[in-house]
Motif scaffolding. Structure first.
Motif, PDB file in Angstrom:
ATOM      1  N   TRP A 284     -13.638  -9.579   6.517  1.00 55.60           N
ATOM      2  CA  TRP A 284     -13.722  -8.082   6.494  1.00 55.60           C
ATOM      3  C   TRP A 284     -13.615  -7.626   5.035  1.00 55.60           C
ATOM      4  CZ3 TRP A 284      -9.024  -5.781   5.234  1.00 55.60           C
ATOM      5  CH2 TRP A 284      -7.926  -6.787   5.012  1.00 55.60           C
ATOM      6  N   LYS A 285     -13.778  -6.484   4.673  1.00 56.79           N
ATOM      7  CA  LYS A 285     -13.818  -6.027   3.358  1.00 56.79           C
ATOM      8  C   LYS A 285     -12.818  -4.946   3.213  1.00 56.79           C
ATOM      9  CE  LYS A 285     -17.332  -4.544   0.168  1.00 56.79           C
ATOM     10  NZ  LYS A 285     -18.660  -4.241  -0.056  1.00 56.79           N
ATOM     11  N   LYS A 286     -11.857  -4.886   2.065  1.00 58.70           N
ATOM     12  CA  LYS A 286     -11.041  -4.147   1.967  1.00 58.70           C
ATOM     13  C   LYS A 286     -11.170  -3.267   0.478  1.00 58.70           C
ATOM     14  CE  LYS A 286      -6.896  -5.729   0.196  1.00 58.70           C
ATOM     15  NZ  LYS A 286      -5.757  -6.365   0.390  1.00 58.70           N
ATOM     16  N   ALA A 287     -11.034  -2.012   0.726  1.00 59.88           N
ATOM     17  CA  ALA A 287     -11.256  -1.026  -0.433  1.00 59.88           C
ATOM     18  C   ALA A 287      -9.857  -0.448  -0.735  1.00 59.88           C
ATOM     19  CB  ALA A 287     -12.163  -0.037  -0.042  1.00 59.88           C
ATOM     20  N   ILE A 288      -9.723  -0.165  -2.137  1.00 59.18           N
ATOM     21  CA  ILE A 288      -8.328   0.386  -2.773  1.00 59.18           C
ATOM     22  C   ILE A 288      -9.047   1.467  -3.651  1.00 59.18           C
ATOM     23  CG2 ILE A 288      -6.495   0.451  -4.186  1.00 59.18           C
ATOM     24  CD1 ILE A 288      -6.158  -2.671  -3.647  1.00 59.18           C
ATOM     25  N   VAL A 289      -8.868   2.909  -3.016  1.00 57.57           N
ATOM     26  CA  VAL A 289      -9.508   3.893  -3.365  1.00 57.57           C
ATOM     27  C   VAL A 289      -8.343   4.628  -4.319  1.00 57.57           C
ATOM     28  CG1 VAL A 289     -10.619   6.321  -2.745  1.00 57.57           C
ATOM     29  CG2 VAL A 289     -11.018   4.136  -1.393  1.00 57.57           C
ATOM     30  N   THR A 290      -8.745   5.006  -5.490  1.00 55.87           N
ATOM     31  CA  THR A 290      -7.844   5.931  -6.422  1.00 55.87           C
ATOM     32  C   THR A 290      -8.240   7.233  -6.258  1.00 55.87           C
ATOM     33  OG1 THR A 290      -7.450   4.019  -7.793  1.00 55.87           O
ATOM     34  CG2 THR A 290      -6.710   5.976  -8.651  1.00 55.87           C
ATOM     35  N   ILE A 291      -7.429   8.201  -6.102  1.00 52.29           N
ATOM     36  CA  ILE A 291      -7.887   9.746  -6.037  1.00 52.29           C
ATOM     37  C   ILE A 291      -7.277  10.296  -7.238  1.00 52.29           C
ATOM     38  CG2 ILE A 291      -8.103   9.524  -3.456  1.00 52.29           C
ATOM     39  CD1 ILE A 291      -5.490  11.203  -3.424  1.00 52.29           C
ATOM     40  N   ASP A 292      -7.752  11.608  -7.460  1.00 55.37           N
ATOM     41  CA  ASP A 292      -7.164  12.598  -8.461  1.00 55.37           C
ATOM     42  C   ASP A 292      -5.939  13.180  -8.010  1.00 55.37           C
ATOM     43  OD1 ASP A 292      -6.736  13.925 -10.859  1.00 55.37           O
ATOM     44  OD2 ASP A 292      -8.621  14.947 -10.724  1.00 55.37           O
ATOM     45  N   THR A 293      -4.789  12.859  -8.465  1.00 48.97           N
ATOM     46  CA  THR A 293      -3.737  13.281  -8.149  1.00 48.97           C
ATOM     47  C   THR A 293      -3.491  14.831  -8.503  1.00 48.97           C
ATOM     48  OG1 THR A 293      -2.238  12.218  -9.539  1.00 48.97           O
ATOM     49  CG2 THR A 293      -2.649  11.216  -7.269  1.00 48.97           C
TER      50      THR A 293
ATOM     51  N   SER B 143       0.876  -1.295  -0.196  1.00 49.13           N
ATOM     52  CA  SER B 143      -0.171  -0.128  -0.002  1.00 49.13           C
ATOM     53  C   SER B 143       0.732   1.065  -0.155  1.00 49.13           C
ATOM     54  CB  SER B 143      -0.976  -0.002   1.099  1.00 49.13           C
ATOM     55  OG  SER B 143      -0.273   0.061   2.186  1.00 49.13           O
ATOM     56  N   ASN B 144       2.186   1.275   0.495  1.00 47.61           N
ATOM     57  CA  ASN B 144       3.058   2.310   0.659  1.00 47.61           C
ATOM     58  C   ASN B 144       3.431   2.504  -0.783  1.00 47.61           C
ATOM     59  OD1 ASN B 144       2.547   3.312   3.260  1.00 47.61           O
ATOM     60  ND2 ASN B 144       4.515   1.816   3.788  1.00 47.61           N
ATOM     61  N   ASP B 145       3.788   1.537  -1.638  1.00 47.24           N
ATOM     62  CA  ASP B 145       4.359   1.595  -2.941  1.00 47.24           C
ATOM     63  C   ASP B 145       3.255   2.264  -3.776  1.00 47.24           C
ATOM     64  OD1 ASP B 145       6.679   0.631  -2.187  1.00 47.24           O
ATOM     65  OD2 ASP B 145       6.281  -1.537  -2.772  1.00 47.24           O
ATOM     66  N   GLU B 146       1.826   1.955  -3.433  1.00 45.30           N
ATOM     67  CA  GLU B 146       0.885   2.439  -4.515  1.00 45.30           C
ATOM     68  C   GLU B 146       0.496   3.829  -4.030  1.00 45.30           C
ATOM     69  OE1 GLU B 146      -2.427  -0.433  -3.697  1.00 45.30           O
ATOM     70  OE2 GLU B 146      -1.344  -1.635  -5.409  1.00 45.30           O
ATOM     71  N   LEU B 147       1.078   4.516  -3.016  1.00 44.64           N
ATOM     72  CA  LEU B 147       0.663   6.028  -3.049  1.00 44.64           C
ATOM     73  C   LEU B 147       1.081   6.947  -3.751  1.00 44.64           C
ATOM     74  CD1 LEU B 147       1.619   6.199   1.080  1.00 44.64           C
ATOM     75  CD2 LEU B 147      -0.741   5.796   0.140  1.00 44.64           C
ATOM     76  N   GLN B 148       2.095   6.513  -4.295  1.00 41.41           N
ATOM     77  CA  GLN B 148       2.759   7.600  -5.547  1.00 41.41           C
ATOM     78  C   GLN B 148       1.712   7.615  -6.618  1.00 41.41           C
ATOM     79  OE1 GLN B 148       4.945   5.321  -4.174  1.00 41.41           O
ATOM     80  NE2 GLN B 148       5.844   6.810  -2.731  1.00 41.41           N
ATOM     81  N   GLU B 149       1.018   6.509  -6.829  1.00 38.05           N
ATOM     82  CA  GLU B 149       0.027   6.243  -7.925  1.00 38.05           C
ATOM     83  C   GLU B 149      -1.523   7.136  -7.612  1.00 38.05           C
ATOM     84  OE1 GLU B 149      -0.333   2.204  -9.122  1.00 38.05           O
ATOM     85  OE2 GLU B 149       1.856   2.006  -9.237  1.00 38.05           O
ATOM     86  N   GLY B 150      -1.405   7.415  -6.148  1.00 41.93           N
ATOM     87  CA  GLY B 150      -2.668   7.762  -5.656  1.00 41.93           C
ATOM     88  C   GLY B 150      -3.965   6.976  -5.378  1.00 41.93           C
ATOM     89  N   LYS B 151      -3.236   5.692  -4.819  1.00 43.43           N
ATOM     90  CA  LYS B 151      -3.982   4.528  -4.398  1.00 43.43           C
ATOM     91  C   LYS B 151      -3.875   4.395  -2.851  1.00 43.43           C
ATOM     92  CE  LYS B 151      -4.062   1.870  -8.686  1.00 43.43           C
ATOM     93  NZ  LYS B 151      -3.676   0.532  -9.443  1.00 43.43           N
ATOM     94  N   TYR B 152      -5.048   4.601  -2.068  1.00 38.60           N
ATOM     95  CA  TYR B 152      -5.067   4.480  -0.902  1.00 38.60           C
ATOM     96  C   TYR B 152      -6.063   3.177  -0.398  1.00 38.60           C
ATOM     97  CZ  TYR B 152      -3.211   8.936  -0.763  1.00 38.60           C
ATOM     98  OH  TYR B 152      -2.194  10.168  -0.872  1.00 38.60           O
ATOM     99  N   THR B 153      -5.448   2.415   0.731  1.00 39.37           N
ATOM    100  CA  THR B 153      -6.141   1.154   0.974  1.00 39.37           C
ATOM    101  C   THR B 153      -6.850   1.340   2.450  1.00 39.37           C
ATOM    102  OG1 THR B 153      -4.457  -0.219  -0.070  1.00 39.37           O
ATOM    103  CG2 THR B 153      -5.866  -1.443   1.152  1.00 39.37           C
ATOM    104  N   PHE B 154      -8.019   0.968   2.489  1.00 39.36           N
ATOM    105  CA  PHE B 154      -8.739   1.030   3.580  1.00 39.36           C
ATOM    106  C   PHE B 154      -9.479  -0.326   4.143  1.00 39.36           C
ATOM    107  CE2 PHE B 154      -8.668   5.409   1.829  1.00 39.36           C
ATOM    108  CZ  PHE B 154      -8.179   6.089   3.195  1.00 39.36           C
TER     109      PHE B 154
END
Length: 115
Positions: A75-84, A16-27
């Motif tokens: 449980w449920k996991k969501a990967i949210v892509t935001i507009d960077t 999840s830390n590697d995907e932060l540069q692409e604007g992807k956050y995991t919750f």
């Protein structure tokens, strides 16, 4: 459900830390929440523009404590892509006039690493 009920906590792993540069956050999110509800909750809580939401149901793992065998909860996991790169958008309104949307969005979630 309120946005605080939908978003349970952030998931911080190497991937999840590697995907932060692409604007992807995991919750970790509520099991009954839909993709639309998750997107609205993230937009309201963190003031960002959500582009895409990917969800997956995670099965609980089997654990044992001595002789007794049990299972952790699902449980449920969501990967949210935001507009960077949020920009103002224009469209034609009534009478052919150009109208600009002046919503100010952030380009990252600063609270993600502090949680």
């Amino acid at each position: 459900m309120t946005p605080e009920d939908i978003i349970v906590k952030p998931i911080i792993t190497e991937k999840s830390n590697d995907e932060l540069q692409e604007g992807k956050y995991t919750f970790k999110v509520n099991k009954k929440a839909t993709k639309v509800q998750i997107a609205q909750a993230v937009e309201k809580l963190f003031n960002v523009k959500v582009l895409k939401v990917n969800t997956m149901n995670m099965n609980g793992k089997q654990k044992r404590m001595g002789y007794h065998v049990g299972k952790t909860s699902d449980w449920k996991k969501a990967i949210v892509t935001i507009d960077t790169n949020p920009e103002e958008s224009t469209y034609l309104g009534k009478g052919g006039k150009e109208v600009k949307t002046s919503k100010k969005y952030k380009d990252s979630i600063e609270e993600f690493m502090g949680a």
